[in-house]
Design a protein around this motif. Structure first.
Motif, PDB file in Angstrom:
ATOM      1  N   ASN A  96      -0.301  -0.094  -0.597  1.00 39.37           N
ATOM      2  CA  ASN A  96      -0.948   0.297   0.657  1.00 39.37           C
ATOM      3  C   ASN A  96      -0.409   1.633   1.153  1.00 39.37           C
ATOM      4  O   ASN A  96      -1.160   2.473   1.661  1.00 39.37           O
ATOM      5  N   GLU A  97       0.885   1.826   1.003  1.00 40.83           N
ATOM      6  CA  GLU A  97       1.509   3.087   1.419  1.00 40.83           C
ATOM      7  C   GLU A  97       0.934   4.265   0.622  1.00 40.83           C
ATOM      8  O   GLU A  97       0.620   5.315   1.187  1.00 40.83           O
ATOM      9  N   ARG A 101      -2.609   5.020   1.826  1.00 37.91           N
ATOM     10  CA  ARG A 101      -2.621   5.648   3.147  1.00 37.91           C
ATOM     11  C   ARG A 101      -2.183   7.110   3.088  1.00 37.91           C
ATOM     12  O   ARG A 101      -2.742   7.960   3.776  1.00 37.91           O
ATOM     13  N   GLU A 102      -1.180   7.393   2.245  1.00 38.99           N
ATOM     14  CA  GLU A 102      -0.659   8.755   2.163  1.00 38.99           C
ATOM     15  C   GLU A 102      -1.611   9.696   1.443  1.00 38.99           C
ATOM     16  O   GLU A 102      -1.566  10.914   1.641  1.00 38.99           O
TER      17      GLU A 102
END
Length: 365
Positions: free
Chosen positions: A286-287, A290-291
């Motif tokens: 998820n990180e 998102r990035e």
């Protein structure tokens, strides 16, 4: 689906050169055997080559070349012959698996032909859809085909990475591997393998690599065993995010640090590929999404939910079903049928099922 024609032609030319080189070595040794007296490595190589050509006596040399080329340029064929993974017997779904395999084949050029920048790709697919097997076949194919490559199998724990490497080691020690790649793999007998060669549970060093230094061609890595001075050209990070790596916020941060560590262990034009499923709304995958900054992102759940269709509209163009995908369609109808998914949902509970099969890291209501 085969590789681009330029790669196929190059692989064929190199296969023909292997045959000529092997014959030349045998003729040279037989013409001047005294020159090799006391040179155990050369003597062993000679006997190995002799046994290899004896094995070719029952096979047409052109057939040998064709088989070698297919193993190195057709991932579906390699999966069938060496990993025993087929569409019919293993209930693979051609519209998803076929599209995925074709994508991998067309993003696996020789090292010197790659874009002059590091690439990061993330492939998230529902549990039990052969991600690890396909990844393993691609790792072997890259390492055998490209002597410039240095390939790493990465996991959150070193033990997990080594467990993933062991089946590949057994394949590379098989009679088939030695028959079609005598220029790259070593005979099983240790006496025919120099003591300086790395060939163990964590590192496999091939013959005739074209790199500076004595680094392994295929190895298992994690942040637990830092690779000082390592320069991988390809990293396949399988299931960095798992049940253990999301138990606490600290473990989630450690998982993110592992991915950042892997980025520092690469050549300038390396490709880092992550494979897995979600386990938590704040996990590494998820990180990464998102990035942003990913060169490729594949998210393929078991069911085409409304959320998936809205969040990842680009996936319709990547899968062979294309615009025919409708809400609630099964994307792996052969492998993950409706009754099978219902059973797993009951067994796992809504949150885990949503993460691992729907690829939505929140419980469905």
């Amino acid at each position: 689906m085969p590789f681009p024609n330029a790669i196929v032609q190059r692989v064929r030319q190199e296969a023909e050169a292997v045959l000529l080189s092997g014959k030349s070595r045998i003729e040279e040794y037989e013409a001047r055997p005294n020159d090799y007296t006391g040179k155990q490595d050369d003597s062993s190589l000679y006997h190995w080559l002799r046994s290899w050509y004896a094995g070719l006596s029952n096979v047409n040399e052109q057939e040998w070349i064709d088989e070698r080329v297919k193993l190195l340029t057709d991932l579906t064929y390699l999966l069938d012959r060496w990993f025993h993974l087929t569409y019919a017997e293993n209930l693979m779904d051609k519209y998803v698996h076929g599209a995925f395999i074709q994508h991998l084949e067309h993003t696996q050029p020789f090292y010197e032909d790659r874009p002059k920048k590091q690439q990061q790709n993330l492939y998230l697919m529902a549990r039990s859809t052969f991600k690890t097997t396909i990844m393993s076949a691609m790792a072997i194919q890259t390492a055998l085909r490209d002597p410039r490559a240095r390939v790493a199998i990465a996991s959150f724990r070193q033990e997990e990475a080594e467990d993933r490497l062991q089946p590949l080691k057994r394949i590379l020690e098989s009679d088939q591997a030695m028959h079609f790649f005598p220029d790259r793999v070593w005979p099983r007998q240790h006496k025919w393998r120099p003591d300086t060669i790395m060939w163990d549970k964590a590192s496999l060093q091939f013959r005739n690599s074209r790199r500076i230094g004595k680094d392994p061609d295929l190895c298992a890595v994690s942040s637990e065993t830092p690779q000082t001075g390592a320069h991988f050209t390809d990293i396949h990070a399988d299931d960095l995010v798992n049940e253990k790596s999301v138990k606490t916020r600290l473990m989630i941060r450690k998982c993110s640090q592992t991915w950042k560590y892997l980025q520092t262990c690469t050549e300038e034009w390396a490709i880092l590929r992550g494979y897995g499923t979600f386990y938590d709304g704040d996990d590494l995958y998820n990180e990464m999404i998102r990035e942003g900054g990913l060169n490729e992102l594949w998210v393929v759940p078991a069911i085409a939910s409304e959320n998936w269709l809205k969040e990842y509209p680009q996936m319709r163009n990547k899968l062979w079903m294309g615009s025919r995908i409708r809400q609630d369609d099964l994307l792996f109808p052969n492998r993950l049928t409706g009754p099978a998914l219902d059973e797993r949902a009951t067994k796992l509970g809504p949150f885990i099922f949503s993460c691992q099969y729907l690829l939505e890291p929140t419980a469905r209501t």
